[in-house]
Design a protein around this motif. Structure first.
Motif, PDB file in Angstrom:
ATOM      1  N   ARG A 137       0.862  -1.183   0.000  1.00  0.00           N
ATOM      2  CA  ARG A 137       0.000   0.000   0.000  1.00  0.00           C
ATOM      3  C   ARG A 137       0.894   1.227   0.000  1.00  0.00           C
ATOM      4  NH1 ARG A 137      -1.081  -2.574   5.556  1.00  0.00           N
ATOM      5  NH2 ARG A 137       0.952  -2.139   6.392  1.00  0.00           N
ATOM      6  N   ASN A 138       0.314   2.361  -0.297  1.00  0.00           N
ATOM      7  CA  ASN A 138       1.079   3.605  -0.340  1.00  0.00           C
ATOM      8  C   ASN A 138       1.234   4.221   1.043  1.00  0.00           C
ATOM      9  OD1 ASN A 138      -0.535   3.197  -2.957  1.00  0.00           O
ATOM     10  ND2 ASN A 138       1.101   4.571  -3.596  1.00  0.00           N
ATOM     11  N   TYR A 139       0.150   4.223   1.802  1.00  0.00           N
ATOM     12  CA  TYR A 139       0.196   4.795   3.147  1.00  0.00           C
ATOM     13  C   TYR A 139      -0.584   3.911   4.113  1.00  0.00           C
ATOM     14  CZ  TYR A 139       1.456   9.154   0.704  1.00  0.00           C
ATOM     15  OH  TYR A 139       2.048  10.095  -0.089  1.00  0.00           O
ATOM     16  N   LEU A 140      -0.146   3.935   5.364  1.00  0.00           N
ATOM     17  CA  LEU A 140      -0.898   3.317   6.461  1.00  0.00           C
ATOM     18  C   LEU A 140      -1.138   4.410   7.495  1.00  0.00           C
ATOM     19  CD1 LEU A 140      -2.137   0.867   7.856  1.00  0.00           C
ATOM     20  CD2 LEU A 140       0.107   0.386   8.848  1.00  0.00           C
ATOM     21  N   ILE A 141      -2.401   4.743   7.734  1.00  0.00           N
ATOM     22  CA  ILE A 141      -2.762   5.862   8.607  1.00  0.00           C
ATOM     23  C   ILE A 141      -3.068   5.346  10.010  1.00  0.00           C
ATOM     24  CG2 ILE A 141      -4.321   7.806   8.954  1.00  0.00           C
ATOM     25  CD1 ILE A 141      -4.964   7.699   5.962  1.00  0.00           C
ATOM     26  N   VAL A 142      -2.479   6.000  11.004  1.00  0.00           N
ATOM     27  CA  VAL A 142      -2.782   5.698  12.404  1.00  0.00           C
ATOM     28  C   VAL A 142      -3.293   6.971  13.075  1.00  0.00           C
ATOM     29  CG1 VAL A 142      -1.143   3.796  12.589  1.00  0.00           C
ATOM     30  CG2 VAL A 142      -0.381   6.125  13.104  1.00  0.00           C
ATOM     31  N   SER A 143      -3.933   6.793  14.240  1.00  0.00           N
ATOM     32  CA  SER A 143      -4.664   7.901  14.847  1.00  0.00           C
ATOM     33  C   SER A 143      -3.880   8.698  15.880  1.00  0.00           C
ATOM     34  CB  SER A 143      -5.934   7.359  15.526  1.00  0.00           C
ATOM     35  OG  SER A 143      -5.586   6.387  16.503  1.00  0.00           O
ATOM     36  N   CYS A 144      -2.739   8.169  16.358  1.00  0.00           N
ATOM     37  CA  CYS A 144      -2.027   8.860  17.430  1.00  0.00           C
ATOM     38  C   CYS A 144      -0.616   8.307  17.565  1.00  0.00           C
ATOM     39  CB  CYS A 144      -2.778   8.720  18.760  1.00  0.00           C
ATOM     40  SG  CYS A 144      -2.948   7.004  19.315  1.00  0.00           S
ATOM     41  N   ASP A 145       0.184   8.942  18.419  1.00  0.00           N
ATOM     42  CA  ASP A 145       1.568   8.527  18.639  1.00  0.00           C
ATOM     43  C   ASP A 145       1.658   7.113  19.198  1.00  0.00           C
ATOM     44  OD1 ASP A 145       2.557  10.972  17.755  1.00  0.00           O
ATOM     45  OD2 ASP A 145       2.489  11.874  19.752  1.00  0.00           O
ATOM     46  N   TYR A 146       0.720   6.744  20.067  1.00  0.00           N
ATOM     47  CA  TYR A 146       0.749   5.407  20.660  1.00  0.00           C
ATOM     48  C   TYR A 146       0.678   4.340  19.576  1.00  0.00           C
ATOM     49  CZ  TYR A 146      -0.935   1.222  23.060  1.00  0.00           C
ATOM     50  OH  TYR A 146      -1.091  -0.065  23.502  1.00  0.00           O
ATOM     51  N   GLY A 306      -9.670   5.868  21.547  1.00  0.00           N
ATOM     52  CA  GLY A 306     -10.706   6.038  22.568  1.00  0.00           C
ATOM     53  C   GLY A 306     -11.461   7.338  22.378  1.00  0.00           C
ATOM     54  N   TYR A 307     -12.473   7.318  21.492  1.00  0.00           N
ATOM     55  CA  TYR A 307     -13.263   8.522  21.224  1.00  0.00           C
ATOM     56  C   TYR A 307     -14.058   8.992  22.433  1.00  0.00           C
ATOM     57  CZ  TYR A 307     -12.777   8.866  16.112  1.00  0.00           C
ATOM     58  OH  TYR A 307     -12.307   9.064  14.844  1.00  0.00           O
ATOM     59  N   VAL A 324      -4.487   2.358  30.218  1.00  0.00           N
ATOM     60  CA  VAL A 324      -4.331   1.258  29.266  1.00  0.00           C
ATOM     61  C   VAL A 324      -4.286   1.823  27.857  1.00  0.00           C
ATOM     62  CG1 VAL A 324      -5.448  -0.781  28.290  1.00  0.00           C
ATOM     63  CG2 VAL A 324      -5.487  -0.417  30.754  1.00  0.00           C
ATOM     64  N   GLY A 325      -3.367   1.318  27.051  1.00  0.00           N
ATOM     65  CA  GLY A 325      -3.285   1.715  25.654  1.00  0.00           C
ATOM     66  C   GLY A 325      -3.122   3.211  25.470  1.00  0.00           C
ATOM     67  N   ALA A 326      -3.767   3.735  24.435  1.00  0.00           N
ATOM     68  CA  ALA A 326      -3.643   5.152  24.105  1.00  0.00           C
ATOM     69  C   ALA A 326      -4.269   6.057  25.153  1.00  0.00           C
ATOM     70  CB  ALA A 326      -4.272   5.428  22.740  1.00  0.00           C
ATOM     71  N   GLN A 327      -5.106   5.489  26.029  1.00  0.00           N
ATOM     72  CA  GLN A 327      -5.727   6.312  27.070  1.00  0.00           C
ATOM     73  C   GLN A 327      -4.687   6.931  28.002  1.00  0.00           C
ATOM     74  OE1 GLN A 327     -10.169   4.298  27.474  1.00  0.00           O
ATOM     75  NE2 GLN A 327      -8.642   3.837  29.038  1.00  0.00           N
ATOM     76  N   ARG A 328      -3.478   6.363  28.012  1.00  0.00           N
ATOM     77  CA  ARG A 328      -2.424   6.927  28.853  1.00  0.00           C
ATOM     78  C   ARG A 328      -1.968   8.295  28.357  1.00  0.00           C
ATOM     79  NH1 ARG A 328      -0.745   1.328  29.121  1.00  0.00           N
ATOM     80  NH2 ARG A 328       0.633   1.525  27.326  1.00  0.00           N
ATOM     81  N   SER A 329      -2.201   8.587  27.076  1.00  0.00           N
ATOM     82  CA  SER A 329      -1.585   9.793  26.512  1.00  0.00           C
ATOM     83  C   SER A 329      -2.516  10.709  25.725  1.00  0.00           C
ATOM     84  CB  SER A 329      -0.427   9.379  25.589  1.00  0.00           C
ATOM     85  OG  SER A 329      -0.868   8.469  24.590  1.00  0.00           O
ATOM     86  N   ILE A 330      -3.745  10.301  25.437  1.00  0.00           N
ATOM     87  CA  ILE A 330      -4.628  11.104  24.583  1.00  0.00           C
ATOM     88  C   ILE A 330      -4.983  12.441  25.226  1.00  0.00           C
ATOM     89  CG2 ILE A 330      -6.917  11.222  23.534  1.00  0.00           C
ATOM     90  CD1 ILE A 330      -4.932   9.522  22.004  1.00  0.00           C
ATOM     91  N   VAL A 331      -5.353  12.421  26.498  1.00  0.00           N
ATOM     92  CA  VAL A 331      -5.715  13.653  27.200  1.00  0.00           C
ATOM     93  C   VAL A 331      -4.824  13.796  28.430  1.00  0.00           C
ATOM     94  CG1 VAL A 331      -7.525  14.959  28.364  1.00  0.00           C
ATOM     95  CG2 VAL A 331      -8.109  13.472  26.429  1.00  0.00           C
TER      96      VAL A 331
END
Length: 482
Positions: A137-146, A306-307, A324-331
């Motif tokens: 694929r050309n790109y793989l998009i992720v939602s955050c640094d985690y 985690g919306y 847990v997971g991205a919840q450690r860093s999103i907010v």
């Protein structure tokens, strides 16, 4: 531009199954507004089997024959797989670019002749993890640094140049929809002003933390009789507001989940605290946030973003999340989100009491969200990557191998899916879903102030070479990549 979109999870006409599917709907509306012609290939269900136009420019074809309900989508007949794959290849030949939403399908022979962009919305389920290791694929998009780090330090071990393909496009929250509103539905749900309402707006999956929510309600009810009496806004009763997922009508597994849930509520003696609401579209969620005093995200599911936490605070309702997971860093701290160790009921109750008695700076919260999780920037970011791939501005990267070196020259770091808690619990491992008590590395990691460290530093701290090797195998340490 003619854009072909694949979504394993069914795109329903009026409602979304979760945050990932809601995001796709928003993206489809945006792409159509920009003049693109979109064909969506998605899974057929008993309650969603007819082709329809989501909006002008977006044709949804629920014609694929994977398993109807989540999870394990490939648990179907081989002839249904063959039928679905042939359809995907057929449509890929007539479009300019292929967008795979939430990964789960990345077989190169199906889209070898079309530029392809994929996004990955979780790094938990087998289909998503397997697809992350594909490179066609050309790109793989992720939602955050985690999520970026998780893929960098796993896929990157065997595909070191995966970062040439990875792009972070932060999820966005539509602040015109998610905003404080007047709570007008309390009476419809049998709630009164005397109720202290905890919202648990998650899909039917045990790892989302329903048992922990029951434990929290039970403990909170006891505290209201004593230490917290009169402190939770003067409320007398604790109620737990939670959804009944629409899959209950087509899935025996979902039906069984709610049967078991009710039984567990009886065992915890909190059955009378439960208040169910029907699964609702995203634009109706602000009404539920308005009803709640605090939102709970206290499970052990490895959230890739985690919306719920950002939607909740956007609507003026504070949140307790597990570390847990991205919840450690999103907010970060200071925005009406308190983080607690997974399974720590006492800390969860204390966090609820603190949030309930602390006024929210709603202006500051919404400014933070607008700057960091901007809705328009998210949609434009996706559009730019999808359309630029369609114009042939990028190519699939070539594979290279990791450079070898002396073990003493190698640097390590704590894996992004781990964090160091207090000495009573030790190192928490997202993928083991538990704390590693009294682990040999704990003493070193709990006092280490640098992001990375050498094997020599570990050995000098008394960590054996065998323990280092085992920690890498078990995903506690990773090879550091600057």
């Amino acid at each position: 531009m003619k854009i072909l979109v694949f979504s394993m999870a069914t795109i329903m006409k009026d409602v979304s199954m979760g945050g990932s599917q809601r995001h796709l709907r928003e993206l489809l509306f945006h792409l159509a507004d920009q003049g693109h012609q979109i064909t969506v290939l998605t899974n057929r269900r008993q309650d969603n089997s007819e082709e329809y136009e989501l909006c002008p420019g977006v044709q949804v074809l629920p014609i694929l024959r994977f398993k109807e309900t989540f999870p394990i989508p490939y648990d179907t007949h081989p002839f249904h797989l063959a039928h679905s794959y042939s359809l995907i290849r057929q449509y890929a030949d007539t479009h300019d670019v292929f967008y795979i939403h939430d990964a789960q399908m990345d077989y190169g022979y199906l889209h070898a002749n079309i530029p392809t962009v994929a996004s990955i919305k979780n790094f938990v389920y087998p289909e998503a993890m397997i697809s992350a290791f594909h490179t066609n694929r050309n790109y793989l998009i992720v939602s955050c640094d985690y999520m970026y780090s998780c893929i960098q330090y796993t896929v990157g071990r065997v595909q070191p140049q995966i970062t040439d393909q990875l792009r972070i496009v932060k999820n966005g929250v539509d602040l015109s929809v998610y905003k404080p509103v007047e709570a007008t539905r309390k009476s419809q749900l049998g709630l009164t002003d005397d109720d202290f309402v905890l919202l648990f707006p998650h899909r039917p999956e045990a790892s989302k933390g329903i048992v922990q929510a029951f434990e929290t309600v039970r403990e909170l009810k006891e505290k209201l009789k004593g230490p917290l009496k009169g402190q939770l806004k003067g409320k007398a009763r604790v109620r737990l507001l939670l959804p009944r997922h629409f899959d209950v009508h087509v899935s025996k597994e979902t039906e069984q989940f709610y049967t078991q849930l009710t039984q567990e509520a009886k065992e915890f003696q909190v059955e009378e605290s439960l208040v169910f609401y029907p699964w609702v579209p995203g634009h109706d969620m602000p009404q539920l946030y308005a009803i709640a005093d605090v939102t709970l995200c206290i499970g052990q599911f490895i959230e890739s973003f985690g919306y719920v936490q950002i939607e909740s605070i956007a609507c003026g309702t504070p949140v307790v999340v597990s570390n847990v997971g991205a919840q450690r860093s999103i907010v970060p701290s200071g925005y009406s989100v308190i983080k607690v160790d997974y399974g720590d009921t006492e800390s969860t109750v204390e966090a609820i009491a603190e949030l309930a008695s602390t006024p929210m700076d709603i202006t500051g919260v919404r400014q933070f969200l607008d700057q960091n999780y901007n809705y328009k920037e998210n949609l434009l970011g996706y559009e730019e990557l999808i359309t630029s791939a369609g114009k042939g501005s990028s190519s699939v990267f070539s594979n290279t191998s990791l450079k070898s070196g002396s073990p003493m020259d190698v640097s390590y770091k704590l894996a992004p899916w781990c964090y160091v808690s207090g000495p009573k619990k030790g190192i928490y491992h997202d993928y083991f879903y538990t704390y590693l008590n009294q682990h040999e590395l704990y003493s070193f990691l709990s006092t280490c102030t640098e992001e990375s460290f050498s094997q020599m530093e570990l050995v000098e701290a008394g960590v054996s070479s065998e323990a280092i090797e085992k920690a890498i195998e078990d995903g506690i340490l990773v090879l550091y990549t600057p």
